[in-house]
Design a protein around this motif. Sequence first.
Motif, PDB file in Angstrom:
ATOM      1  N   CYS A 435      -1.803  -0.955   0.275  1.00  0.00           N
ATOM      2  CA  CYS A 435      -2.583  -1.154  -0.955  1.00  0.00           C
ATOM      3  C   CYS A 435      -4.068  -0.879  -0.727  1.00  0.00           C
ATOM      4  CB  CYS A 435      -2.381  -2.568  -1.495  1.00  0.00           C
ATOM      5  SG  CYS A 435      -0.761  -2.829  -2.237  1.00  0.00           S
ATOM      6  N   LEU A 436      -4.575  -1.259   0.439  1.00  0.00           N
ATOM      7  CA  LEU A 436      -5.976  -0.987   0.761  1.00  0.00           C
ATOM      8  C   LEU A 436      -6.216   0.522   0.854  1.00  0.00           C
ATOM      9  CD1 LEU A 436      -8.769  -2.081   1.461  1.00  0.00           C
ATOM     10  CD2 LEU A 436      -8.040  -2.219   3.864  1.00  0.00           C
ATOM     11  N   MET A 437      -5.280   1.244   1.465  1.00  0.00           N
ATOM     12  CA  MET A 437      -5.384   2.696   1.548  1.00  0.00           C
ATOM     13  C   MET A 437      -5.312   3.326   0.155  1.00  0.00           C
ATOM     14  SD  MET A 437      -2.924   3.263   4.887  1.00  0.00           S
ATOM     15  CE  MET A 437      -2.958   5.046   4.775  1.00  0.00           C
ATOM     16  N   GLY A 438      -4.477   2.758  -0.706  1.00  0.00           N
ATOM     17  CA  GLY A 438      -4.387   3.244  -2.081  1.00  0.00           C
ATOM     18  C   GLY A 438      -5.697   3.057  -2.828  1.00  0.00           C
ATOM     19  N   PHE A 439      -6.348   1.933  -2.617  1.00  0.00           N
ATOM     20  CA  PHE A 439      -7.636   1.663  -3.244  1.00  0.00           C
ATOM     21  C   PHE A 439      -8.657   2.730  -2.853  1.00  0.00           C
ATOM     22  CE2 PHE A 439     -11.912  -0.125  -2.753  1.00  0.00           C
ATOM     23  CZ  PHE A 439     -12.157  -0.583  -4.049  1.00  0.00           C
ATOM     24  N   MET A 440      -8.682   3.073  -1.584  1.00  0.00           N
ATOM     25  CA  MET A 440      -9.654   4.058  -1.110  1.00  0.00           C
ATOM     26  C   MET A 440      -9.371   5.445  -1.687  1.00  0.00           C
ATOM     27  SD  MET A 440     -10.416   2.890   2.850  1.00  0.00           S
ATOM     28  CE  MET A 440      -8.711   2.912   3.393  1.00  0.00           C
ATOM     29  N   PHE A 441      -8.092   5.804  -1.803  1.00  0.00           N
ATOM     30  CA  PHE A 441      -7.741   7.108  -2.370  1.00  0.00           C
ATOM     31  C   PHE A 441      -8.135   7.187  -3.847  1.00  0.00           C
ATOM     32  CE2 PHE A 441      -4.898   9.887  -4.725  1.00  0.00           C
ATOM     33  CZ  PHE A 441      -4.993  11.071  -4.015  1.00  0.00           C
TER      34      PHE A 441
END
Length: 478
Positions: A435-441
Amino acid sequence: MNNNTKLNMPYVWMICLVAACGGLLFGYDWVVIGGAKPFYEAYFHITDPAVSGWAMSSALVGCVFGAVISGMISDRFGRRLPLLLAAVMFTVSAWGTAAASSFDMFIIYRIVGGVGIGLASALSPVYIAEISPAAKRGRFVAVNQLTIVIGVLAAQLINLMIAEPVASQATQMDILNSWNGQTGWRYMFGSGIVPAVAFLLLMFVVPESPRWLVKAGRYEQAKKVLKRIGDEAYAAATLAEIRQSIGSENQKVPMSELLDPKVRPIVVIGIVLAVFQQWCGINVIFNYAQEIFASAGFDINDTLKSIVATGLINLIFTILALPLVDRLGRRKLMLIGSLGLTVIYALIASAYAFGILGLPVLILVLAAIAIYALTLAPVTWVLLSEIFPNRVRGMAMAVGTFSLWVACFLLTYTFPLLNASLGASGSFLLYGVICLMGFMFIKAKVPETKGITLEALETLLGGNRTVEVNGVEEAEAK
């Protein structure tokens, strides 16, 4: 679009709600298996985690196939006919799964239902997006997510109503010899026949997508549909805009079109968003609620009630999301959702790690579902239905939906293995990292699309930096 344009909103609502019934069947068929799981597993003597995972994820094979063919048949035959086919698939699956006398037949009919899910999940939001006026498109496409949630809750309630109470210490043999183990689970799957037949009949009253009709060169039919949606001015202006967008393209578009330098970045965004909506982990809660709540100290009866609680929260927050999609915008909601789930998953992982189980875990699970229902669940489908250019929308949506269901299969099939190796704490921590990686994308790549016509979005996403919407410039996120 002229602000004085008159729209026939009751008619738009009617056809969008009928198309969104595909979402309802999608949600119903997808979740009904969760409540039936302990009972059909006893009937078919399933004890191997790999076989259990296959039973739960087998429908996803059909979902992937349905998503793959959705682009081809929707570009050739329109949006309406494949949705009728999906309704037939749902009906056959509900009957066949309920009547299955062997595990192999059970799997076959689950795969048939999966084909229906794959078709409906790809084409219901596309159809709604292509029918809806730009200013209200987000709300209407989000209605498809609302019907998915209603289908989820309906399946959960039906399961709870059908299942007889189970003794807290009941063994698999006890369940096998009970009414639930012999007959109850069949009623759960068979109940899907009613909404499936209703969807099939209602689809005969909706028109074909005007954008597909223009793409097929059937301009007069497209104009007739548009005149039923709005007045003469709306029909003429929208028809002209669609024709300009599509240009000389006919209905046959090669797959290589998706690799065009102007289209490829949009397809990549669509694929990542589709995969992220699944790998954010929420569907694990719906599909493996029994294991998750059992590990938190709930018995089967408490689990069934807790599953219904997740459905109610899902419904309430999806309803709250409807006006926010067009008011706050897609990008902001996606950022809120991905960051919110990151925090909640970290808390759930901590709760399992420190043995803080029972009610605290239930509250955190409900909070995760609330965040998801308010943000990622509806907004992902809205974005997928609107970001692709008109000429390749059916094919690109098929690629996005294919990616979503492959991701969902991997998520569903691997959770028992992850749970066995990492435990509940490690599994939820992993979903938090995703989810954190999704936020950054999303922060780096996803633009705001609210209030922009599908044709203007082509200009925005195809390379132009800004587009004017109601006198305000909307800029692409970089």
